[in-house]
Motif scaffolding. Structure first.
Motif, PDB file in Angstrom:
ATOM      1  N   VAL A 284      -6.769 -12.781 -20.831  1.00 41.89           N
ATOM      2  CA  VAL A 284      -7.748 -11.431 -20.597  1.00 41.89           C
ATOM      3  C   VAL A 284      -7.285 -10.503 -20.059  1.00 41.89           C
ATOM      4  O   VAL A 284      -6.880 -10.079 -18.450  1.00 41.89           O
ATOM      5  N   PRO A 285      -7.163  -9.157 -20.498  1.00 43.79           N
ATOM      6  CA  PRO A 285      -5.964  -7.385 -20.497  1.00 43.79           C
ATOM      7  C   PRO A 285      -6.244  -7.363 -18.409  1.00 43.79           C
ATOM      8  O   PRO A 285      -7.743  -6.987 -18.365  1.00 43.79           O
ATOM      9  N   SER A 295     -14.377 -13.530 -11.124  1.00 43.31           N
ATOM     10  CA  SER A 295     -15.335 -14.235 -10.764  1.00 43.31           C
ATOM     11  C   SER A 295     -16.212 -14.441 -11.637  1.00 43.31           C
ATOM     12  O   SER A 295     -16.326 -16.013 -11.856  1.00 43.31           O
ATOM     13  N   ILE A 296     -16.572 -13.777 -12.729  1.00 41.07           N
ATOM     14  CA  ILE A 296     -17.494 -13.636 -14.020  1.00 41.07           C
ATOM     15  C   ILE A 296     -16.721 -14.393 -15.243  1.00 41.07           C
ATOM     16  O   ILE A 296     -17.667 -15.392 -15.506  1.00 41.07           O
ATOM     17  N   PHE A 297     -16.315 -14.685 -15.192  1.00 39.33           N
ATOM     18  CA  PHE A 297     -15.004 -15.493 -16.473  1.00 39.33           C
ATOM     19  C   PHE A 297     -15.068 -16.820 -15.947  1.00 39.33           C
ATOM     20  O   PHE A 297     -15.244 -17.772 -16.150  1.00 39.33           O
ATOM     21  N   PHE A 444     -25.811 -14.094 -23.679  1.00 39.96           N
ATOM     22  CA  PHE A 444     -24.534 -13.499 -22.980  1.00 39.96           C
ATOM     23  C   PHE A 444     -25.013 -12.276 -23.797  1.00 39.96           C
ATOM     24  O   PHE A 444     -25.532 -10.454 -22.799  1.00 39.96           O
ATOM     25  N   HIS A 445     -25.100 -11.264 -25.033  1.00 42.57           N
ATOM     26  CA  HIS A 445     -25.185 -10.339 -25.976  1.00 42.57           C
ATOM     27  C   HIS A 445     -27.003  -9.862 -25.379  1.00 42.57           C
ATOM     28  O   HIS A 445     -27.514  -8.457 -24.822  1.00 42.57           O
ATOM     29  N   TYR A 476     -14.875 -10.862 -24.977  1.00 43.08           N
ATOM     30  CA  TYR A 476     -14.322 -11.329 -24.233  1.00 43.08           C
ATOM     31  C   TYR A 476     -15.812 -12.638 -23.096  1.00 43.08           C
ATOM     32  O   TYR A 476     -14.519 -13.052 -23.013  1.00 43.08           O
ATOM     33  N   PHE A 477     -16.476 -12.170 -23.349  1.00 39.70           N
ATOM     34  CA  PHE A 477     -17.045 -13.620 -22.599  1.00 39.70           C
ATOM     35  C   PHE A 477     -16.904 -15.045 -23.466  1.00 39.70           C
ATOM     36  O   PHE A 477     -17.481 -15.781 -23.255  1.00 39.70           O
TER      37      PHE A 477
END
Length: 549
Positions: A284-285, A295-297, A444-445, A476-477
């Protein structure tokens, strides 16, 4: 539970019956008055009543059973509600007759006199004596029982005695009771002449698969009918949690949008990626990590792992036919295409009838959807089962952030009842596990757009800019989730196909979910129709100018 005070008028105008309570449901006059004059007024105001959009024609008592404690007689009543639109639904209602001094509630169904004795009809779940009775029957249930009401004690149930019971939260489509602060008994209000998938999957995951990421099955209540078994109640462990993942995600996404201002992030410089691009966290960039945080990832990675483990458990049994994985075939394809073309036509009709309620981006996307309807329908019809190498399994079926509880850094998955709009038979059809994954992606959306809508004055950006940032965040999610999910699923020998097939199924299932959502939004909150419409435009890769300009 909202209680209404019992007023004097209700004492003065009771329904009078010449039968005693013990024989009430053998008395034709009682059954007739109960199912029409009494129930019709009561049921339409209940949260669990699912016929509010239709016109009630009549209610019929189709069956009942008697169940007695030391001091009271109760009835379990099975109702058929018939509608003018020529369909019906079945409901379960536990019923008690109580004198005023015995009432544990002010929520009454009706004042009655039974053979001269004054009292009230109430939903029996409001009486502690009845709640204790259900608990004791499950705890002490025997394998062999003459009664057509079957209580079952799960292998993991260790509680020995009743201590306390209380209702859990606000009444929804079912009623949940917490026992001893360790167990939850969910009483199904809307019932089906078939095993409820929630019971079936919960028991299978606990007792066959020892799956740890959903509440353990502890017991159940069912009634045996000539046409099949009806699940009335499901008991599970009460799991420690900090609320559902939907609320958690709204909080996280809010912090991420706050960072746009605090970290002075230029939205137009954020690196974009293709939908479904697989990403390890270290891929992830740094601009995205700087904006959204690490943390969310990591949480999304954990959720993806638990989702894959759920599918591995649901798809790894070779003995129990209901859970044996199966391949694609012509019958499934016919079922799928019939279902989706009907649903698609229904959504088109709703959209055309509600266009006048839309404006701005929503109207632009709606017209784009209508202009491309042939392409969308073609994608639904392009399902070629002969090219599918993956397998179908029993799935969750209504998988989204609200069906997952946060437990520290981990998650519990719950509520395996399936999609509310589907028939009970359709909910049990084996489907691609990626349909659940697509459901989570749509969730998520939604969490991203709900955050934008609910905080429109909080972030100092134009809505279009926030939408653009939201679409990037969403991808990204999805990228981190799908990478982890595929790794775990394939390590667990779950056959989800190769990359091309995975992408096709994800696109197909995402489109199905977004079209399904469109009807709901247009009917209930047209302003939010922009969410599924944006999803459809993104999946179909329409001219991106509408979304990103």
């Amino acid at each position: 539970m909202i209680d209404n005070k019992i007023n004097e008028d209700e004492f003065q105008n009771p329904f009078v019956f010449n039968t005693n309570w013990e024989n009430a449901f053998e008395d034709e006059e009682f059954v007739k008055v109960f199912s029409s004059d009494i129930l019709e007024n009561y049921i339409i105001n209940k949260r669990w009543y699912g016929g509010k959009a239709s016109t009630l024609k009549y209610i019929e008592v189709v069956d009942f059973f008697k169940i007695t404690s030391k001091s009271n007689t109760y009835y379990g009543v099975l109702l058929e509600v018939n509608f003018k639109e020529a369909f019906y639904q079945h409901y379960f209602m536990p019923l008690a007759f109580m004198a005023e001094d015995e009432l544990d509630t002010n929520t009454i169904i009706a004042p009655v006199k039974m053979n001269g004795q004054a009292g009230f009809l109430v939903d029996a779940l409001h009486q502690e004596d009845f709640r204790k009775l259900l608990f004791d029957k499950i705890i002490n249930s025997k394998e062999k029982s003459e009664s057509n009401v079957k209580f079952h004690k799960g292998e993991k149930l260790e509680e020995k005695e009743y201590k306390t019971s209380k209702f859990m939260g606000v009444e929804q489509s079912n009623t949940s009771i917490i026992y001893n602060n360790t167990l939850v008994l969910k009483i199904f209000r809307r019932i089906y002449i078939s095993m409820n998938p929630d019971y079936e999957i919960s028991r299978f995951l606990t007792e066959r698969m020892n799956f740890k990421s959903s509440p353990s099955y502890m017991g159940s209540i069912s009634v045996v009918m000539t046409d099949g078994n009806i699940t009335l109640g499901l008991m599970q462990e009460l799991v420690p949690n900090q609320g559902d993942t939907w609320q958690f995600m709204l909080g996280e996404v809010d912090k991420i949008f706050d960072n746009l201002k605090y970290k002075k992030i230029n939205i137009s410089k954020l690196p974009d990626i293709e939908l479904f691009k697989r990403l390890k966290i270290n891929e992830v960039p740094h601009e995205i990590i700087d904006w959204a945080g690490l943390s969310i990832f990591m949480r999304i990675q954990t959720l993806a792992t638990r989702t894959a483990e759920m599918h591995i458990a649901l798809g790894s049994d070779v003995h129990e036919t209901a859970f044996t994985p199966t391949t694609y075939n012509g019958d499934y394809t016919v079922w799928l295409k019939n279902r989706l073309t009907y649903q698609f036509q229904n959504r088109l009709n709703i959209l055309e009838n509600n266009l006048h309620k839309l404006d701005g981006l929503a109207l632009e996307l709606a017209n784009q959807f209508l202009d491309h309807k042939k392409e969308i329908r073609k994608l639904f019809l392009d399902f070629d089962w002969t090219k599918m190498k993956s397998e179908r399994i029993r799935i969750h079926g209504d998988y989204h952030l609200g069906q997952v509880l946060v437990n520290g850094d981990d998650f519990y998955i719950l509520d395996f009842e399936g999609e509310p709009e589907s028939t009970i038979r359709d909910r049990k059809v084996k489907q691609p596990p990626l349909k659940d994954v697509a459901g989570m992606f749509r969730s998520f959306h939604y969490s991203i757009y709900a955050t934008i809508f609910n905080n429109k004055d909080k972030y100092p950006f134009e809505q279009e800019e926030l939408f653009r940032a939201g679409e990037i965040l969403f991808k990204y999610f999805v990228g981190v989730f799908i990478q982890t999910y595929i790794e775990v699923a394939q390590d667990g020998n779950l056959n989800i196909g190769y990359n091309k097939e995975i992408d096709f199924l994800l696109k197909y299932c995402l489109l199905e979910k977004a079209v399904y959502e469109l009807g709901y939004e247009l009917n209930s909150r047209p302003r939010w129709a922009v969410i599924p419409l944006t999803g459809i435009a993104s999946i179909m890769e329409f001219n991106k100018a509408a979304i990103t300009k």
